[in-house]
Design an enzyme around this catalytic site. Structure first.
Site, PDB file in Angstrom:
ATOM      1  N   ASP A  28       0.782  -1.254  -0.090  1.00  0.00           N
ATOM      2  CA  ASP A  28      -0.071  -0.005   0.087  1.00  0.00           C
ATOM      3  C   ASP A  28       0.813   1.066  -0.002  1.00  0.00           C
ATOM      4  OD1 ASP A  28      -2.512   1.651   0.458  1.00  0.00           O
ATOM      5  OD2 ASP A  28      -1.715   1.915   2.314  1.00  0.00           O
ATOM      6  N   SER A  29       0.332   2.341  -0.109  1.00  0.00           N
ATOM      7  CA  SER A  29       1.033   3.393   0.032  1.00  0.00           C
ATOM      8  C   SER A  29       1.426   4.045   1.298  1.00  0.00           C
ATOM      9  CB  SER A  29       0.243   4.780  -0.425  1.00  0.00           C
ATOM     10  OG  SER A  29      -0.950   5.199   0.553  1.00  0.00           O
TER      11      SER A  29
ATOM     12  N   CYS B 128      -4.609  -1.643  -1.653  1.00  0.00           N
ATOM     13  CA  CYS B 128      -4.666  -0.182  -2.213  1.00  0.00           C
ATOM     14  C   CYS B 128      -5.554   0.143  -3.378  1.00  0.00           C
ATOM     15  CB  CYS B 128      -3.270   0.382  -2.392  1.00  0.00           C
ATOM     16  SG  CYS B 128      -3.239   2.163  -2.933  1.00  0.00           S
TER      17      CYS B 128
ATOM     18  N   HIS C  25      -7.267   2.771   4.117  1.00  0.00           N
ATOM     19  CA  HIS C  25      -7.065   3.326   5.323  1.00  0.00           C
ATOM     20  C   HIS C  25      -8.122   3.593   5.964  1.00  0.00           C
ATOM     21  CE1 HIS C  25      -3.204   4.615   3.683  1.00  0.00           C
ATOM     22  NE2 HIS C  25      -2.872   5.110   4.809  1.00  0.00           N
TER      23      HIS C  25
ATOM     24  N   GLU D 120      -2.635   8.354   8.724  1.00  0.00           N
ATOM     25  CA  GLU D 120      -1.054   8.240   8.855  1.00  0.00           C
ATOM     26  C   GLU D 120      -0.480   9.043   9.860  1.00  0.00           C
ATOM     27  OE1 GLU D 120       1.143   6.388   6.856  1.00  0.00           O
ATOM     28  OE2 GLU D 120      -0.433   5.523   5.669  1.00  0.00           O
TER      29      GLU D 120
ATOM     30  N   CYS E 270     -10.871   2.853   0.269  1.00  0.00           N
ATOM     31  CA  CYS E 270      -9.451   3.230   0.695  1.00  0.00           C
ATOM     32  C   CYS E 270      -9.218   2.219   1.657  1.00  0.00           C
ATOM     33  CB  CYS E 270      -9.209   4.829   0.827  1.00  0.00           C
ATOM     34  SG  CYS E 270      -7.805   5.057   1.345  1.00  0.00           S
TER      35      CYS E 270
HETATM   36  N1  DGL Z   1      -4.825   3.132   0.883  1.00  0.00           N
HETATM   37  C1  DGL Z   1      -4.615   3.692  -0.227  1.00  0.00           C
HETATM   38  C2  DGL Z   1      -6.164   3.526  -1.008  1.00  0.00           C
HETATM   39  O1  DGL Z   1      -6.657   2.383  -0.802  1.00  0.00           O
HETATM   40  C3  DGL Z   1      -4.038   4.997  -0.854  1.00  0.00           C
HETATM   41  C4  DGL Z   1      -4.092   6.024   0.123  1.00  0.00           C
HETATM   42  C5  DGL Z   1      -3.305   7.255  -0.377  1.00  0.00           C
HETATM   43  O2  DGL Z   1      -2.057   6.837  -0.288  1.00  0.00           O
HETATM   44  O3  DGL Z   1      -3.872   8.267  -0.928  1.00  0.00           O
HETATM   45  O4  DGL Z   1      -6.453   4.130  -1.813  1.00  0.00           O
END
Ligand code: DGL
Length: 268
Positions: free
Chosen positions: A10-11, A73, A189, A154, A187
């Protein structure tokens, strides 16, 4: 049978939300996770940048001898899945969006109002709408980008009024004006703020792709004869910036799981 690790990336730390679900389904699997914490967020970057970052990470995971890559992600799945599959044809690569779109179409009907929330890039791609509408062209779908959620998560700003006000800022009008009854957390997150969302909007049905992707992973491991049969004693978590937040978040996500983890910083 195959006891090589599964690579997740993931990012940042969002993709970690998939891991407890996988451990529950397949406790013997060994996991290598890569969070690109030094370059997060991806969701407001150019598609070409996201593609080149994701190739670097997949390359790294392939060098760690993973047997499968899970793109934990939505932003990378929306933009780079086909490129990655093309570049690494020898390895099964699972995106997180398709299983969630199939599930959303299966559990809703034309009376439901589906809300998709995600990063700017995921929402702009309209990938959820396209995939759900392939299965049900009449489905009512609304979407909203919520770009401030990822940086706050984050930073560990979760259990407080700043996060709750940000949720209300993005979602109050979106949910009320469109009478949304089902919300897709587009997302990885966002499961970390699921409890906040449920508290503010108790009647919403929540769909969490981080959990929904698990049966697809199991199915693909089985199909490719890649299930592990030796107990796993250690998982490895890499971050391009091994910040205190990343480690705190691992503690938070894996609290009480008995998971043994090792951290390493890795500059791509
Ligand atoms: N967790 C990520 C997603 O599912 C990326 C969030 C990001 O880095 O902007 O899109």
């Amino acid at each position: 049978m195959n006891n090589r690790p599964i690579g997740f990336f993931d990012s940042g730390l969002g993709g970690l939300t998939c891991i407890p679900h996988l451990m529950k389904a397949l406790p013997e699997e060994k996991i290598i996770y890569f969070g690109d914490t030094a370059r997060t967020p991806y969701g407001s970057k150019a598609v070409s940048t996201i593609k080149s970052f994701s190739i670097e990470i997949a390359d790294f995971l392939v060098k760690q001898d993973v047997k499968m890559i899970v793109i934990a992600c939505n932003t990378v799945s929306a933009t780079s899945l086909e490129d990655l599959r093309h570049r690494f044809p020898q390895i099964p690569i699972i995106g997180i969006i398709e299983p969630a779109a199939v599930k959303t179409a299966a559990v809703s009907d034309n009376y439901n109002k589906i809300g998709i929330i995600g990063t700017k890039v995921t929402i702009k791609s309209e990938i959820y709408e396209k995939q759900i509408k392939k299965l049900n062209p009449e489905q009512k779908i609304f979407s909203a980008a919520c770009p401030a959620f990822v940086p706050l998560i984050e930073e560990g700003i979760i259990d407080n009024d700043i996060m709750n006000m940000t949720i209300k800022y993005y979602l109050d009008d979106f949910i009320n004006n469109n009478t949304i009854d089902t919300l897709v957390l587009g997302c990885t997150h966002y499961p970390l703020i699921r409890k906040n969302i449920e508290k503010i909007y108790p009647d919403l049905k929540i769909i969490d792709p981080s959990e929904i992707v698990i049966p697809t992973i199991v199915e693909q491991l089985e199909l490719n004869n890649l299930i592990a049969d030796v107990p796993n004693y250690e998982n490895m978590f890499y971050a391009s910036d091994l910040s205190e937040n990343f480690m705190n978040m691992i503690d938070r996500i894996f609290e009480n799981s008995g998971l043994k983890v090792k951290f390493k910083s890795f500059d791509l």
